[in-house]
Write a protein that holds these residues in place. Structure first.
Motif, PDB file in Angstrom:
ATOM      1  N   UNK A   5       0.752  -1.224   0.195  1.00 51.67           N
ATOM      2  CA  UNK A   5      -0.077  -0.038   0.019  1.00 51.67           C
ATOM      3  C   UNK A   5       0.922   1.187   0.089  1.00 51.67           C
ATOM      4  N   UNK A   6       1.806   1.207   0.790  1.00 49.03           N
ATOM      5  CA  UNK A   6       2.859   2.412   0.870  1.00 49.03           C
ATOM      6  C   UNK A   6       3.298   2.648  -0.615  1.00 49.03           C
ATOM      7  N   UNK A   7       3.931   1.537  -1.138  1.00 54.50           N
ATOM      8  CA  UNK A   7       4.509   1.682  -2.317  1.00 54.50           C
ATOM      9  C   UNK A   7       3.616   2.148  -3.591  1.00 54.50           C
ATOM     10  N   UNK A  24      -2.541  11.575   3.408  1.00 52.38           N
ATOM     11  CA  UNK A  24      -3.081  11.359   4.789  1.00 52.38           C
ATOM     12  C   UNK A  24      -2.955   9.718   5.050  1.00 52.38           C
ATOM     13  N   UNK A  25      -3.316   8.943   3.792  1.00 56.39           N
ATOM     14  CA  UNK A  25      -3.257   7.555   3.688  1.00 56.39           C
ATOM     15  C   UNK A  25      -1.837   7.011   3.856  1.00 56.39           C
ATOM     16  N   UNK A  26      -0.841   7.778   3.178  1.00 55.37           N
ATOM     17  CA  UNK A  26       0.485   7.436   3.240  1.00 55.37           C
ATOM     18  C   UNK A  26       1.163   7.527   4.805  1.00 55.37           C
ATOM     19  N   UNK A  27       0.655   8.703   5.408  1.00 58.47           N
ATOM     20  CA  UNK A  27       1.072   8.557   6.982  1.00 58.47           C
ATOM     21  C   UNK A  27       0.499   7.777   7.692  1.00 58.47           C
ATOM     22  N   UNK A  28      -0.750   7.717   7.409  1.00 57.05           N
ATOM     23  CA  UNK A  28      -1.552   6.438   8.354  1.00 57.05           C
ATOM     24  C   UNK A  28      -0.945   5.145   8.212  1.00 57.05           C
ATOM     25  N   UNK A  29      -0.730   4.747   7.268  1.00 54.80           N
ATOM     26  CA  UNK A  29      -0.369   3.263   7.069  1.00 54.80           C
ATOM     27  C   UNK A  29       0.838   2.862   7.693  1.00 54.80           C
ATOM     28  N   UNK A  30       1.727   3.990   8.145  1.00 56.26           N
ATOM     29  CA  UNK A  30       3.060   3.759   8.813  1.00 56.26           C
ATOM     30  C   UNK A  30       2.779   3.809  10.300  1.00 56.26           C
ATOM     31  N   UNK A  70      -8.405   1.441   0.435  1.00 56.02           N
ATOM     32  CA  UNK A  70      -7.217   1.659   1.120  1.00 56.02           C
ATOM     33  C   UNK A  70      -7.641   2.092   2.665  1.00 56.02           C
ATOM     34  N   UNK A  71      -8.417   2.818   2.781  1.00 58.80           N
ATOM     35  CA  UNK A  71      -8.920   3.262   4.242  1.00 58.80           C
ATOM     36  C   UNK A  71      -9.819   2.382   5.028  1.00 58.80           C
ATOM     37  N   UNK A  72     -10.512   1.521   4.194  1.00 60.72           N
ATOM     38  CA  UNK A  72     -11.389   0.459   4.751  1.00 60.72           C
ATOM     39  C   UNK A  72     -10.524  -0.791   5.259  1.00 60.72           C
ATOM     40  N   UNK A  73      -9.506  -1.167   4.377  1.00 58.96           N
ATOM     41  CA  UNK A  73      -8.553  -1.932   4.649  1.00 58.96           C
ATOM     42  C   UNK A  73      -7.732  -1.711   5.831  1.00 58.96           C
ATOM     43  N   UNK A  74      -7.455  -0.480   6.005  1.00 59.16           N
ATOM     44  CA  UNK A  74      -6.678  -0.212   7.257  1.00 59.16           C
ATOM     45  C   UNK A  74      -7.432  -0.118   8.559  1.00 59.16           C
TER      46      UNK A  74
END
Length: 118
Positions: A5-7, A24-30, A70-74
């Protein structure tokens, strides 16, 4: 899945007009502690999706549909009592491929990102 996801976020970032929710997703995934906030982020992205759907903005629609899953998966990784549909992570790859296609990017890059290295 998180690394992929990050990539994907890194791959699409330079090619989309609106980077606010992608960033925001890029930051959140980490940040595992932020994943509960993914539900609120999904709601925000969904509002954007509905707006661009009415405007028939195909590139933005493809972007936001990718971001939504992606947000749902997180969020589902938090094991909440009220998760999104269990198949949400499944839609990341098809939506990433659709976004690449709409943006005129090489879809094989997406395939390489999501395919395990030998």
């Amino acid at each position: 899945m998180l690394r992929q996801m990050q990539e994907l976020f890194e791959f699409f970032g330079p090619h989309v007009r609106d980077t606010e929710t992608l960033d925001r997703l890029r930051t959140m995934v980490k940040d595992r502690g932020a994943w509960l906030k993914a539900h609120h982020l999904f709601d925000h992205i969904r509002h954007k999706t509905l707006r661009v759907e009415k405007a028939n903005d195909v590139p933005a629609l493809a972007q936001y549909m990718f971001e939504e899953v992606c947000a749902k998966a997180l969020f589902n990784l938090t094991h909440s009592n009220a998760p999104f549909d269990a198949d949400s992570p499944y839609w990341i790859v098809p939506n990433a491929l659709a976004l690449a296609r709409v943006l005129g990017l090489d879809s094989m890059v997406v395939v390489r990102i999501v395919t395990p290295a030998d």
